[in-house]
Design an enzyme around this catalytic site. Structure first.
Site, PDB file in Angstrom:
ATOM      1  N   ILE A  77       7.097  18.886 -12.413  1.00 46.89           N
ATOM      2  CA  ILE A  77       6.365  18.242 -11.323  1.00 46.89           C
ATOM      3  C   ILE A  77       4.916  18.143 -11.759  1.00 46.89           C
ATOM      4  O   ILE A  77       4.382  19.077 -12.366  1.00 46.89           O
ATOM      5  CB  ILE A  77       6.511  19.024  -9.988  1.00 46.89           C
ATOM      6  CG1 ILE A  77       5.870  18.250  -8.834  1.00 46.89           C
ATOM      7  CG2 ILE A  77       5.988  20.423 -10.107  1.00 46.89           C
ATOM      8  CD1 ILE A  77       6.214  18.801  -7.454  1.00 46.89           C
ATOM      9  N   GLY A  87      -3.797  17.368  -1.929  1.00 48.44           N
ATOM     10  CA  GLY A  87      -2.581  17.583  -1.150  1.00 48.44           C
ATOM     11  C   GLY A  87      -1.371  16.797  -1.623  1.00 48.44           C
ATOM     12  O   GLY A  87      -0.286  16.937  -1.049  1.00 48.44           O
ATOM     13  N   GLY A  89       0.301  17.063  -4.529  1.00 42.14           N
ATOM     14  CA  GLY A  89       1.298  17.946  -5.141  1.00 42.14           C
ATOM     15  C   GLY A  89       2.159  18.605  -4.082  1.00 42.14           C
ATOM     16  O   GLY A  89       3.383  18.682  -4.206  1.00 42.14           O
ATOM     17  N   ARG A  90       1.545  19.066  -3.008  1.00 41.22           N
ATOM     18  CA  ARG A  90       2.271  19.667  -1.882  1.00 41.22           C
ATOM     19  C   ARG A  90       3.207  18.627  -1.256  1.00 41.22           C
ATOM     20  O   ARG A  90       4.356  18.924  -0.951  1.00 41.22           O
ATOM     21  CB  ARG A  90       1.281  20.175  -0.845  1.00 41.22           C
ATOM     22  CG  ARG A  90       1.926  20.754   0.405  1.00 41.22           C
ATOM     23  CD  ARG A  90       0.871  21.244   1.391  1.00 41.22           C
ATOM     24  NE  ARG A  90      -0.004  22.231   0.784  1.00 41.22           N
ATOM     25  CZ  ARG A  90       0.273  23.518   0.666  1.00 41.22           C
ATOM     26  NH1 ARG A  90       1.404  23.981   1.151  1.00 41.22           N
ATOM     27  NH2 ARG A  90      -0.567  24.347   0.085  1.00 41.22           N
ATOM     28  N   GLU A 111      10.254  27.448 -12.927  1.00 43.09           N
ATOM     29  CA  GLU A 111       9.491  28.304 -13.827  1.00 43.09           C
ATOM     30  C   GLU A 111       8.066  27.768 -13.876  1.00 43.09           C
ATOM     31  O   GLU A 111       7.854  26.559 -13.808  1.00 43.09           O
ATOM     32  CB  GLU A 111      10.065  28.312 -15.254  1.00 43.09           C
ATOM     33  CG  GLU A 111      11.378  29.045 -15.405  1.00 43.09           C
ATOM     34  CD  GLU A 111      12.589  28.179 -15.086  1.00 43.09           C
ATOM     35  OE1 GLU A 111      13.681  28.753 -14.901  1.00 43.09           O
ATOM     36  OE2 GLU A 111      12.454  26.936 -15.007  1.00 43.09           O
ATOM     37  N   ASN A 116      -0.999  29.231 -15.010  1.00 46.26           N
ATOM     38  CA  ASN A 116      -1.152  28.078 -14.122  1.00 46.26           C
ATOM     39  C   ASN A 116      -1.347  28.573 -12.686  1.00 46.26           C
ATOM     40  O   ASN A 116      -0.482  28.433 -11.821  1.00 46.26           O
ATOM     41  CB  ASN A 116       0.057  27.149 -14.234  1.00 46.26           C
ATOM     42  CG  ASN A 116      -0.181  25.804 -13.588  1.00 46.26           C
ATOM     43  OD1 ASN A 116      -1.100  25.619 -12.809  1.00 46.26           O
ATOM     44  ND2 ASN A 116       0.693  24.857 -13.914  1.00 46.26           N
ATOM     45  N   TYR A 123       2.840  27.031  -4.889  1.00 45.20           N
ATOM     46  CA  TYR A 123       4.227  27.449  -4.667  1.00 45.20           C
ATOM     47  C   TYR A 123       4.300  28.579  -3.641  1.00 45.20           C
ATOM     48  O   TYR A 123       5.129  28.567  -2.735  1.00 45.20           O
ATOM     49  CB  TYR A 123       4.894  27.864  -5.976  1.00 45.20           C
ATOM     50  CG  TYR A 123       4.934  26.776  -7.024  1.00 45.20           C
ATOM     51  CD1 TYR A 123       5.121  25.436  -6.679  1.00 45.20           C
ATOM     52  CD2 TYR A 123       4.782  27.083  -8.366  1.00 45.20           C
ATOM     53  CE1 TYR A 123       5.156  24.445  -7.637  1.00 45.20           C
ATOM     54  CE2 TYR A 123       4.821  26.094  -9.331  1.00 45.20           C
ATOM     55  CZ  TYR A 123       5.006  24.770  -8.970  1.00 45.20           C
ATOM     56  OH  TYR A 123       5.034  23.789  -9.928  1.00 45.20           O
TER      57      TYR A 123
END
Length: 154
Positions: A77, A87, A89-90, A111, A116, A123
């Site tokens: 991703i 926002g 990525g969310r 993973e 990072n 996450y």
């Protein structure tokens, strides 16, 4: 009711082979050891769920999801550097979680490099928890880097 004039047109669509130049451009900026075009082609050809996120027809991100029975495994991703911290990525991750549920997924796994921190923070904010460590999982400039295995119930 019409959307406001300045409202962007946000869409998700299946990744195509023709998208790989733009995907690789994002991938190589964001990761020190990026996936190759061949890795993305293999995911597309394997039937993984490969989506791109577009704003006003500009690709700003993508995600690769592999379903195995009732488990979803987020393989990749990424959001374009110009669009990070806003926002998206969310938004993309939530969309992939919804697709996983629709496909019968009960849990999602991924993973991530321990280095990072921004990804781990994202996450965790969505409910992922650390489940373990995969030693030497990622290539690194000084050998190999572990991966943090994270999971969330869907």
């Amino acid at each position: 009711m019409n959307a406001p004039l300045n409202q962007p047109n946000v869409s998700f669509r299946e990744m195509q082979i023709d998208d790989l130049d733009a995907v690789i451009q994002i991938e190589t900026v964001n990761f020190p050891f990026p996936w190759t075009a061949g890795n993305f082609k293999d995911s597309i050809n394997s039937g993984h769920i490969c989506l791109v996120l577009e704003i006003d027809e500009l690709m700003i991100g993508y995600a690769i999801l592999m379903m195995v029975l009732d488990e979803a495994h987020l393989l990749n991703i990424s959001i374009s550097a110009d669009w990070k911290g806003k926002g998206w990525g969310r938004h993309l991750l939530n969309h992939m979680m919804q697709i996983s549920r629709e496909q019968g997924g009960l849990n999602m796994f991924l993973e991530v490099r321990p280095s990072n921190v921004s990804a781990i923070t994202l996450y965790e904010s969505i409910g992922f928890n650390e489940m373990g460590v995969r030693p030497g999982y990622y290539p690194a400039h000084n050998g190999r880097e572990n991966a943090v295995l994270m999971g969330v119930a869907l």
